[in-house]
Scaffold this motif. Structure first.
Motif: not given
Ligand SMILES: Nc1ncnc2c1ncn2[C@@H]1O[C@H](COP(=O)(O)OP(=O)(O)OP(=O)(O)O)[C@@H](O)[C@H]1O
Length: 545
Positions: A382-384
């Motif tokens: 989601k954050s990505s």
């Molecule tokens: N800067 C980064 N470098 C490498 N991998 C990353 C980075 N940021 C996120 N990831 C990887 O991308 C994937 C998605 O992470 P992300 O933070 O986008 O998930 P999310 O759904 O927002 O999680 P949450 O609900 O915990 O916030 C994860 O496997 C994370 O390890």
């Protein structure tokens, strides 16, 4: 669509280039040779005439004045050469720092570089470039031109002496070329080691509280110690090569003077083991002998500045590579406009952290105005995805469109109010932090802060509340709400909110959800969230898996 462009190293030019250009400092160094010729001429006339006539020549006062004048002339030209080179270096460094900072600041986040490494490039590399511009480049021109000039002038007095000088140049040139190649490679390794150590040091200092909290002092000290030892080893290597090249130079300089002296001496005494190729007088021999050390002087000066060259070229390569990397990630030009009724869509969007670490591909469409939820288990991206939409992801593949028109994600950033999980706080007041992106003043912020439940935080100090960059004194939930108010206050038509209700108690979370719902009446709001309350109020839900 890909967010990366190709920039070749050739497209990065430096203000100091082309390095072979004939600048004032180079001409000053070359004119130092005129002083040397004046000195040799006056001295040889004085001694030659004295020896021939058996008494001091009548023009002795003029010759002595010429010798003194040559000293003054040389001091003056050397001083002017130094000044002129320094002036060039100062303007070159200013221009380089302006370019580097302009390229590095907006792209630091997406390039994933340690801040310490970028800082080292903009400060240390630019500083290391100074010697190349101020000293080495001008000396290099004089080092090539002045031996040829001296050989030509000496040839009028003794062509054999001129030939001896030129012949010693050949093995000398070969030796210096080998030493130069080895030196460049060592200097590059030294800069890399320095870069690693500075980056490590700055970043470990920045995270010192975490290091202390986890008792990792010993490990971090060891890491920095190893990096420092690596720098020391590399520095010793550079010095070894520098000593080697100066040994080669000194040997041939001494050989050249010795051969000229032996030839002149034997020739004057008639002891040459072969027929004399020319008739040499004491005056001419003295002239050639006085100029013999000058033949290699330019090269000796250049060799003394050789470390400047090695450092400067390694710094140049490092700056070029960093600039190239930053150019490739230069933010796209902002798109002309985004209306609050815009439809934002993504098609097979992938965030690429590494070849084996990709997030997505995901497709979705969000119609504004309205509130839309982005949900899914932790780590699904989601954050990505939100980072990709504001150009903060390292590399992106797929299509982002506004009203059906494909756009570079980074070109959206001007139209997006962003509230991340760890909002960036700058040293200053609460008001300054909240109005970072807003066009209006802070007058309308108080109702927003109150609507987020921040009334008790601001209390009597209002927007003058002082906060530091770490947000010390603020809870996680307070920081998050400050980020939210800042995004709303930006007035931008699209709001991307990353878990806006995390860290909040249920009453405050409800207040925040009410505020977001209100705001979404006339803006497109996409919120990544695990909060069922927020999902419930959303017009659409995209679930990542
Ligand atoms: N800067 C980064 N470098 C490498 N991998 C990353 C980075 N940021 C996120 N990831 C990887 O991308 C994937 C998605 O992470 P992300 O933070 O986008 O998930 P999310 O759904 O927002 O999680 P949450 O609900 O915990 O916030 C994860 O496997 C994370 O390890």
């Amino acid at each position: 669509m890909s967010s990366s462009h190709t920039v070749t190293i050739d497209s990065v030019s430096f203000p100091g280039q082309p390095r072979r250009k004939l600048d004032a400092a180079a001409l000053w160094w070359l004119s130092d040779t005129a002083g040397a010729v004046l000195f040799a001429g006056c001295l040889s006339l004085l001694l030659g005439d004295w020896a021939a006539q058996g008494r001091p020549p009548v023009i002795m006062p003029a010759l002595l004045a010429g010798i003194v004048l040559s000293g003054i002339l040389r001091a003056g030209t050397q001083g002017m050469a130094g000044l002129s080179g320094q002036r060039d270096a100062i303007s070159t460094k200013r221009e380089l720092r302006t370019r580097l900072i302009a390229a590095l600041l907006p792209t630091g986040l997406v390039r994933g570089r340690l801040a310490g490494e970028d800082m080292r490039v903009a400060i240390d590399d630019v500083e290391a470039y100074e010697g190349l511009i101020a000293r080495f480049n001008p000396l290099k021109f004089a080092a090539v031109a002045s031996p040829l000039l001296i050989a030509l002038i000496v040839a009028f007095a003794s062509w054999v002496c001129a030939a001896i000088m030129l012949v010693t140049l050949v093995p000398f040139g070969v030796g210096m070329a080998f030493a130069g190649l080895a030196g460049k490679a060592e200097a590059e390794k030294q800069l890399q080691a320095l870069s690693r150590m500075s980056g490590l040091f700055v970043d470990r200092v920045a995270t010192l509280p975490v290091v202390l909290a986890f008792g990792a002092e010993d490990r971090v000290t060891r890491q920095i110690g190893e990096a420092a030892r690596e720098v020391a080893t590399r520095t010793m290597q550079v010095l070894r090569v520098a000593f080697l090249s100066s040994a080669v130079l000194e040997f041939f300089a001494a050989l050249s003077v010795a051969l000229v002296a032996v030839y002149c001496g034997f020739s004057l005494l008639g002891l040459l083991p072969f027929p004399a190729p020319e008739s040499l007088t004491l005056g001419r021999a003295f002239f050639a002998l006085a100029l013999a050390p000058e033949f290699y002087l330019g090269m000796r000066r250049m060799a003394a500045g050789y470390h400047d060259k090695q450092q400067g070229e390694a710094a140049e390569a490092s700056m070029a590579a960093t600039l190239q990397q930053a150019e490739a990630r230069r933010p796209a030009a902002p798109i002309a406009s985004v209306t609050n009724m815009s439809c934002l869509s993504i098609d097979r969007l992938e965030v690429i952290y590494a070849e084996d670490n990709r997030v997505g591909p995901y497709s979705a469409a969000w119609q504004g105005p309205g509130l839309h939820a982005l949900t899914g288990p932790t780590g699904t991206g989601k954050s990505s995805l939100l980072h990709a939409l504001i150009g903060m992801a390292p590399a992106v593949q797929g299509i982002v469109s506004i009203d059906g028109n494909g756009v570079e994600p980074a070109s959206l950033s001007q139209w997006v109010g962003w509230a991340g999980q760890r909002p960036l706080l700058l040293p200053g007041t609460l008001g300054e932090n909240l109005t970072l992106a807003s066009r209006e003043g802070g007058a309308d912020l108080l109702p927003l802060l109150e609507a987020c439940g921040l009334a008790s935080l601001i209390g009597e100090r209002s927007l003058d509340l002082v906060i530091d960059p770490r947000g010390s004194g603020l809870s996680g939930g307070e920081r998050r709400r400050i980020g939210l108010v800042r995004a709303i206050a930006s007035g931008r038509p699209i709001l991307l909110l990353d878990e806006p209700t995390a860290d909040l108690d249920s009453a405050t979370a409800r207040q925040v959800i009410d505020l977001i719902t209100e705001i979404a009446r006339d803006r497109l709001v996409i919120a990544a969230t695990h909060d069922a309350g927020l999902v419930e109020r959303s017009a659409s839900v995209v679930t990542l898996s």
